[in-house]
Structure formats: structure tokens, C-alpha cells
Scaffold this active site. Structure first.
Site, PDB file in Angstrom:
ATOM      1  CB  CYS A   2      -0.852  -0.020   1.262  1.00  0.00           C
ATOM      2  SG  CYS A   2      -1.702  -1.583   1.511  1.00  0.00           S
ATOM      3  NE  ARG A  27       4.072   2.054  -1.647  1.00  0.00           N
ATOM      4  CZ  ARG A  27       5.332   1.635  -1.491  1.00  0.00           C
ATOM      5  NH1 ARG A  27       6.250   2.049  -2.327  1.00  0.00           N
ATOM      6  NH2 ARG A  27       5.625   0.807  -0.530  1.00  0.00           N
ATOM      7  CD1 TRP A  74      -2.596  -4.829  -4.899  1.00  0.00           C
ATOM      8  CD2 TRP A  74      -2.006  -6.182  -3.219  1.00  0.00           C
ATOM      9  NE1 TRP A  74      -2.532  -6.117  -5.383  1.00  0.00           N
ATOM     10  CE2 TRP A  74      -2.170  -6.968  -4.377  1.00  0.00           C
ATOM     11  CE3 TRP A  74      -1.623  -6.822  -2.035  1.00  0.00           C
ATOM     12  CZ2 TRP A  74      -1.969  -8.350  -4.385  1.00  0.00           C
ATOM     13  CZ3 TRP A  74      -1.435  -8.199  -2.034  1.00  0.00           C
ATOM     14  CH2 TRP A  74      -1.611  -8.943  -3.206  1.00  0.00           C
ATOM     15  CG  ASN A  98       3.177  -0.727   2.764  1.00  0.00           C
ATOM     16  OD1 ASN A  98       2.685  -1.794   2.427  1.00  0.00           O
ATOM     17  ND2 ASN A  98       4.302  -0.266   2.257  1.00  0.00           N
ATOM     18  N   GLY A  99       2.051  -3.134   5.043  1.00  0.00           N
ATOM     19  CA  GLY A  99       2.767  -4.323   5.530  1.00  0.00           C
ATOM     20  C   GLY A  99       1.770  -5.398   5.918  1.00  0.00           C
ATOM     21  CD  GLU A 481       8.102 -10.119 -19.147  1.00  0.00           C
ATOM     22  OE1 GLU A 481       7.576  -9.000 -19.242  1.00  0.00           O
ATOM     23  OE2 GLU A 481       8.113 -10.796 -18.090  1.00  0.00           O
ATOM     24  CE  LYS A 485       4.597  -7.244 -18.396  1.00  0.00           C
ATOM     25  NZ  LYS A 485       5.778  -7.905 -17.984  1.00  0.00           N
ATOM     26  CD  GLU A 488       2.027  -8.234 -15.594  1.00  0.00           C
ATOM     27  OE1 GLU A 488       3.122  -8.391 -16.131  1.00  0.00           O
ATOM     28  OE2 GLU A 488       1.871  -7.756 -14.463  1.00  0.00           O
ATOM     29  CG  HIS A 504       8.736 -34.175 -22.510  1.00  0.00           C
ATOM     30  ND1 HIS A 504       9.115 -35.454 -22.862  1.00  0.00           N
ATOM     31  CD2 HIS A 504       9.646 -33.343 -23.085  1.00  0.00           C
ATOM     32  CE1 HIS A 504      10.225 -35.405 -23.580  1.00  0.00           C
ATOM     33  NE2 HIS A 504      10.562 -34.134 -23.742  1.00  0.00           N
ATOM     34  CE  LYS A 608       6.307  -0.553 -12.601  1.00  0.00           C
ATOM     35  NZ  LYS A 608       6.330  -1.431 -13.747  1.00  0.00           N
TER      36      LYS A 608
HETATM   37  C1  AGP Z   1       5.598  -7.188 -14.063  1.00  0.00           C
HETATM   38  O1  AGP Z   1       4.876  -6.711 -15.112  1.00  0.00           O
HETATM   39  C2  AGP Z   1       4.946  -7.181 -12.792  1.00  0.00           C
HETATM   40  N1  AGP Z   1       4.520  -5.891 -12.455  1.00  0.00           N
HETATM   41  C3  AGP Z   1       5.696  -7.853 -11.673  1.00  0.00           C
HETATM   42  O2  AGP Z   1       5.862  -9.185 -12.021  1.00  0.00           O
HETATM   43  C4  AGP Z   1       7.076  -7.266 -11.344  1.00  0.00           C
HETATM   44  O3  AGP Z   1       7.988  -7.569 -12.342  1.00  0.00           O
HETATM   45  C5  AGP Z   1       7.552  -7.899 -10.034  1.00  0.00           C
HETATM   46  O4  AGP Z   1       6.637  -7.558  -9.036  1.00  0.00           O
HETATM   47  C6  AGP Z   1       8.951  -7.429  -9.667  1.00  0.00           C
HETATM   48  O5  AGP Z   1       8.958  -6.061  -9.429  1.00  0.00           O
HETATM   49  P1  AGP Z   1      10.372  -5.306  -9.282  1.00  0.00           P
HETATM   50  O6  AGP Z   1      11.087  -5.431 -10.585  1.00  0.00           O
HETATM   51  O7  AGP Z   1       9.989  -3.893  -8.963  1.00  0.00           O
HETATM   52  O8  AGP Z   1      11.103  -5.961  -8.157  1.00  0.00           O
END
Ligand code: AGP
Length: 613
Positions: A2, A27, A74, A98-99, A481, A485, A488, A504, A608
Site C-alpha cells: 500500500c 502501490r 492493495w 503498509n505491511g 515473459e 504480460k 496480467e 512431455h 507496481k
Molecule cells: C511485471 O509486469 C509485474 N509488475 C511484476 O511481475 C514485477 O515484475 C515484479 O513484481 C517485480 O517487481 P520489481 O522489478 O519492482 O522488483
């Protein structure tokens, strides 16, 4: 994960908090709230959803005060709702957090016995009741905060206001980031300096197990033993606060299109192409003595770490192990003296990666961090730091930070290759050339006809239930990757797998409805194209709907087996293979999300910077 903000002493407390929360929305953005002390009463406004909803509610319910705290959430405990939104209060204490309070259930039962009433499903709500419990005993704010911290198991960045104390905000830190901002006759607190950068450039970054009592003209920092700690305020670089979309519809699209410039600026920051010299920041240890590298990260950063394994082993011949941070410190990893720990993170605040870094530090490992945020906690805790020069990344789905990380990791591989005498000056020059030319080649991926083609393919995927991505070698990582993408952003289940693994088991998923995105560029350094081709033919033989990503020659060779193709430039080597095809997959995920009407910059359930474990 958060975001919290607090202000004491300012008549614009509410607007400063609101603007700060907007900047911390990356956040967490599922609910938000603000509380102020008005005529010795807590006045609170909370809303489910984005900050914009809170802003609208604040227009209806005026809050007048020069002291207040705010939060953007969050959810970890208790679903996103007005009731579970912060701040949470007891009769005389109000808190934002936050935590995660791991022992909240036990504390709740204890406090309920002494009459505390709980209104929410959150872990946080135990905190104001616990502080009040100790305040009744000690009559002292500092002691009540310290006693509370002693009883809490877990992580916290806490900001607390008290009835009867209209000029005091108390804060506490363990695990989650927290800074204090110094103003003229007013002071601020926040999860991140960025939230305060319109009001001050002087900050005090708190360390774990540090606490502070803040008034409009005084800041008292103390430790768990209630001993005062002298903290120097740091002057922060003036940040470009006005981060705009520059005319793009979304930050993510802007950040995808920024990648050629980001690559160039990252290379310019560390390479003098005129004499092929690499200038990485000084390491406080001798790289020559390093015989093993362990890379730790999460999510997209983890995949750039996996690309680095291919790059460093191929170019420098140094053994590389890669692990996800949330698992690393829970396995019996044999630490070695000749090992270098490399932590990769865009935010530099990801709790899992931070915890793994602290674990490696406790085991006297050499720590190198590759981060995009200069003043992040990871940067502060590392022996050496290499910054990616990607600029602020606002879109929750990471794009430019990924290619910037691979650029820096490629430079590290080449640098190591030289130090280890594995590559000649000629080979070094050629590899730097390959890297330097990536940006120019990337621009072609944005050609009108290519975007038109990707949009058409995206349209056809909006109703897909599942999608598979396959690749070999470093393109296997691109498949991982790309699938992340796609998941998400589109909320469609997508899986990336090594093409050779398909037969397999996963091939059982293949039928006429299953889109399979095959990432198969030619790379003259290996014959993986042909191998991937045969895996694609196995898919074709079972009616799978293939989307083929390759260069002109590859697409011609694949011929009619794929109705939908995405052409990428001819690649010169493994570095370009790691950096280029992934951009087309970013665009594909972007347009599918757009056509599905999803929130591209702030996808549901994400944030983020993941500051909780
Ligand atoms: C990626 O699109 C995501 N937002 C998430 O997987 C991100 O890469 C992950 O949380 C790591 O974040 P960071 O690079 O800030 O440590």
C-alpha cells in the site's frame, strides 16, 4: 503493498495527502482513505476503488485540519471495501499501515478480551487498539509505539495520530519503506519520496526498527530501546514530477515506445562506443575472484535474470544460478565465497527480493543490485549498484524496465567476459555493436503495417480461454515473459513453456481452439530455429492455432503452417534475441487488454511495487 502519506502543521494537509496518494497509486489502488484530527475528533473519508473516487467523496465531505494521514490500498487481509479501507481507528488512536501483521488473529483475541471492538476484516485494525492499550498503561506515545512494535510479528510502515495531540504524528518502520519529509514549519511522511517531491527535497529515510515522533517543527527519531538516533536529512535530486503520457493513451504504450531511447541512454551511461570501453560503477570487490553468480528477483525482473544466465554463461563462461526471491531464502542454498549475489528489481522495494538480499547479506555475500529507482532500499543496502536508465515506469506491467535490465545484464556479461579473458577485444567490440544496434532495429517493430498486423491478431485473441507461448534457448525466456504480460493484462490464462517440453505433457492441451504463439527467430549462433520449427509442426499436426513470431527468412521457411505471423528484424545474436522479439509480445498483450476494455495501466489485483511478502 500500500501507500501511506501523512502531514503535520500544514493548512493544506488534506490536499497534500491526496496528491501524495495519487502518486503512490502504483502501490495499490483497490480502496483509499484519509483521516484528520478536527476539533479533537477523527474525521475520516474512505472509498472503495481508485483515488479518484476518494477525491470525489472529499468534495462532498470537507475535512479541515493541519494534521492528517492517508492510505491507498492493495488488499492482503479483507477484500477491497469501504469498511476495510484505511485509516483504522480505536477511540483515541488512528492508523494507516503498509505491511502485514502476521499475528493479528492472536492480538485481536487478546484485545477483544479487554473490550476492543473490531469493524473490519483487516490485520491492520489491531494496531490502533494495541497502541491505545499500551497508551492507557504508559500514558506515553513513544512507549506505546515501542510496546506495540514488540508485540507485532510481521512488517509495517505505520503512521499514527492521537486525540489530544493535534501536533504529533508517530511513525514506525520494519520491512516496508518509510521516509520523513522536512518542510517549513510543517513536516511529512510517506512510503516513497516521490509522494512528497512537490513539497520538499529534504528527506530522512528510516531504517528497520526505527521510530519517530514528528511535529510541525520537530522530528525525534529513536530506536527500539527508546534511544535517540541522529539522522542526517538527505537532499534528493529534483525529480521530474510531471510524468505524463506524452499523448499516448496509456503509460504502458508510451513506455513500450520509449524502449529504443531507453536502450540508447542505458548504453551511453556505461559504454564509450568510440573505443568499446565499458564503465560500470566501481565494485567494492574483485570480479576476477568471482566464479559463480546467483541472480535473485521476482516476476518480470526474474525473467531478465534468466536471460542473464544465458548471456553470462555464453559470453563470460561464469556459472549462473537464478532463483525466485520468494523461494530462495527458504531453501538450504550453499553460499560460496567466490559467489556474487545479483538482485534485479525495477522498484528496488519488492519485499521478497529485499528479504532475500538481507538473507544473503547475513551470510556475508557480495551484493550487486540492478535497480531502476536510485534511492530505493535495495540500492541503499547493496555493495554495488548498477542503475537501469529507464526513467520512471508507471504502467504496472513492466516493459521498458525489462529491456533496460537485459541491456545492463548484457554489459555485465561482456565486462565479465573481458575480466575472465573469455572474449577478445574484437568479440567485445562486436557484442557492443550488436547491443548498440538493438535500439535502431526495435524502431522497426513499431512500423504502421506491423502495428496493424498485431492489432488484427490481438482482436482474434480477445475471446481465447487459454494461450500457449513456446520458444527455445533465450526465446524460451521470452515465452515466459510474454505469457506473464498476457496474463496480467488480458486476464486470460497464458503459459510460456520450453518448446522442447511440449511433447512431455502440455501438448495434451492442443486442439483447434488453442492459440500457440511460437517465438522462433533465426540466431546464427545456434540451430534452435529448426528445433523450434519441428515443435511447431507437432502443434500444427494437432490443429493448434499457430501465431509465428520470426524474421523474414523464418516466416518464409514456416510458410502456410501459420495463418498469423509477426515479423521481426533479422537478429545478429543472443543479445538481440533477448531484447527484440519480446517487444512484439508486449504490444500484443497491450492490444488484447485494450480491446477487452481492461485497465491497461492498473490491471486488477496488481500493484507496481510489491512491498509485502
Ligand atoms: C511485471 O509486469 C509485474 N509488475 C511484476 O511481475 C514485477 O515484475 C515484479 O513484481 C517485480 O517487481 P520489481 O522489478 O519492482 O522488483
Amino acid at each position: 503493498m500500500c501507500g501511506i502519506v501523512g502531514v503535520v502543521g500544514s493548512k493544506n494537509a488534506v490536499s497534500i495527502i491526496l496528491e501524495g496518494l495519487k502518486k503512490l497509486e502504483y502501490r495499490g489502488y483497490d480502496s483509499a482513505g484519509i483521516a484528520v484530527l478536527e476539533k479533537n475528533k477523527f474525521k475520516t473519508v474512505k472509498e472503495e476503488g481508485k483515488i479518484a473516487k476518494l477525491e470525489a467523496a472529499l468534495k462532498k465531505t470537507k475535512l479541515e485540519s493541519d494534521i492528517g494521514i492517508g492510505h491507498t490500498r492493495w488488499a492482503t487481509h479483507g477484500r477491497p471495501s469501504k469498511q476495510n479501507a484505511h485509516p483504522h481507528a480505536s477511540s483515541n488512536v488512528c492508523v494507516v499501515h503498509n505491511g502485514i501483521i502476521e499475528n493479528h488473529q492472536e492480538l485481536k483475541e487478546k484485545l477483544a478480551k479487554s473490550g476492543a471492538k473490531f469493524l473490519s476484516q483487516t490485520d491492520t485494525e489491531v494496531v490502533p487498539h494495541l497502541i491505545e492499550y499500551h497508551f492507557e498503561k504508559t500514558g506515553d506515545i513513544k512507549k506505546s509505539i515501542l510496546e506495540t512494535a514488540k508485540e507485532i510479528h510481521g512488517t509495517f510502515a505505520l503512521a499514527v495520530i492521537f486525540k489530544g495531540h493535534p501536533n504529533v504524528i508517530a511513525v514506525a518502520k520494519r520491512g516496508s519503506p518509510l521516509v520523513i519529509g522536512l518542510g517549513e514549519n510543517e513536516n511529512y511522511i510517506a512510503s516513497d519520496y516521490y509522494a512528497l517531491s512537490d513539497h520538499t527535497s529534504k528527506i530522512i529515510a528510516l531504517e528497520d526498527e526505527e521510530f519517530a515522533i514528528i511535529s510541525n517543527n520537530e522530528i525525534e527519531v529513536f530506536d527500539v530501546k527508546n534511544k535517540p538516533i541522529h539522522k542526517e536529512a538527505k537532499l534528493m535530486e529534483a525529480e521530474n514530477n510531471r510524468i505524463s503520457k506524452d499523448g499516448y493513451d496509456h503509460f504502458m504504450l508510451k513506455e513500450i515506445y520509449e524502449q529504443p531511447r531507453v536502450l540508447e541512454e542505458t548504453i551511453q551511461a556505461y559504454v564509450d562506443l568510440s573505443n568499446s570501453s565499458i564503465h560500470l560503477p566501481n565494485f567494492a570487490f574483485d570480479l576476477k575472484k568471482i566464479n559463480k553468480i546467483t541472480i535473485i528477483a521476482c516476476g518480470t525482473s526474474y525473467y531478465s535474470g534468466m536471460c542473464a544466465k544465458y548471456l553470462i554463461e555464453e559470453i563470460a563462461g561464469v556459472e549462473v544460478e537464478v532463483d525466485i526471491a520468494s523461494e530462495f531464502r527458504y531453501r538450504a542454498h550453499p553460499f560460496r565465497d567466490d559467489n556474487l549475489m545479483v538482485f534485479v528489481s525495477q522498484s528496488g522495494e519488492t519485499a521478497d527480493t529485499l528479504a532475500a538480499l538481507k538473507f544473503a547479506k547475513q551470510n556475508s555475500q557480495k551484493i550487486l543490485s540492478i535497480v531502476n529507482v536510485a534511492h530505493s532500499t535495495m540500492a541503499q543496502l547493496s555493495d554495488a549498484v548498477i542503475r537501469t536508465v529507464a526513467g520512471p515506469e508507471i504502467g504496472v506491467a513492466s516493459t521498458k524496465a525489462y529491456t533496460a535490465q537485459i541491456t545492463v545484464l548484457s554489459l555485465l556479461a561482456i565486462h565479465f567476459g573481458c575480466i575472465k579473458g573469455k572474449i577478445s577485444a574484437k568479440q567485445k567490440e562486436k557484442l557492443l555493436q550488436e547491443l548498440a544496434e538493438s535500439g535502431a532495429k526495435m524502431v522497426h517493430l513499431f512500423d504502421k503495417s506491423d502495428i496493424k498486423n498485431i492489432k488484427k491478431i490481438a482482436q482474434s485473441l480477445t475471446s481465447a480461454k487459454h494461450v500457449l507461448y513456446i520458444g527455445r534457448g533465450i526465446s524460451q525466456i521470452t515465452a515466459f515473459e510474454a505469457a506473464l504480460k498476457f496474463r496480467e493484462l488480458s486476464y486470460i490464462n497464458a503459459q510460456g513453456i520450453a518448446a522442447g517440453e511440449l511433447k512431455h505433457g502440455t501438448i495434451a492441451l492442443i486442439d483447434k481452439k488453442m492459440p500457440v504463439i511460437v517465438i522462433a527467430p533465426h540466431n546464427k549462433d545456434n540451430d534452435l530455429f529448426e528445433k523450434t520449427l519441428s515443435n511447431a509442426q507437432e502443434v500444427n499436426a494437432r490443429g493448434g492455432k499457430i501465431i509465428f513470431i520470426s524474421d523474414k527468412k523464418g516466416i518464409a521457411q514456416f510458410g502456410k503452417m501459420a495463418k498469423r505471423k509477426i515479423e521481426i528484424p533479422k537478429l545478429d545474436g543472443i543479445i538481440q534475441e533477448a531484447i527484440l522479439p519480446v517487444v512484439s509480445t508486449q504490444l500484443l498483450a497491450y492490444y488484447v487488454a485494450l480491446y477487452k476494455g481492461n485497465d491497461v495501466d492498473q490491471p486488477r489485483n496488481l500493484a507496481k511495487s510489491v512491498t509485502v511478502e
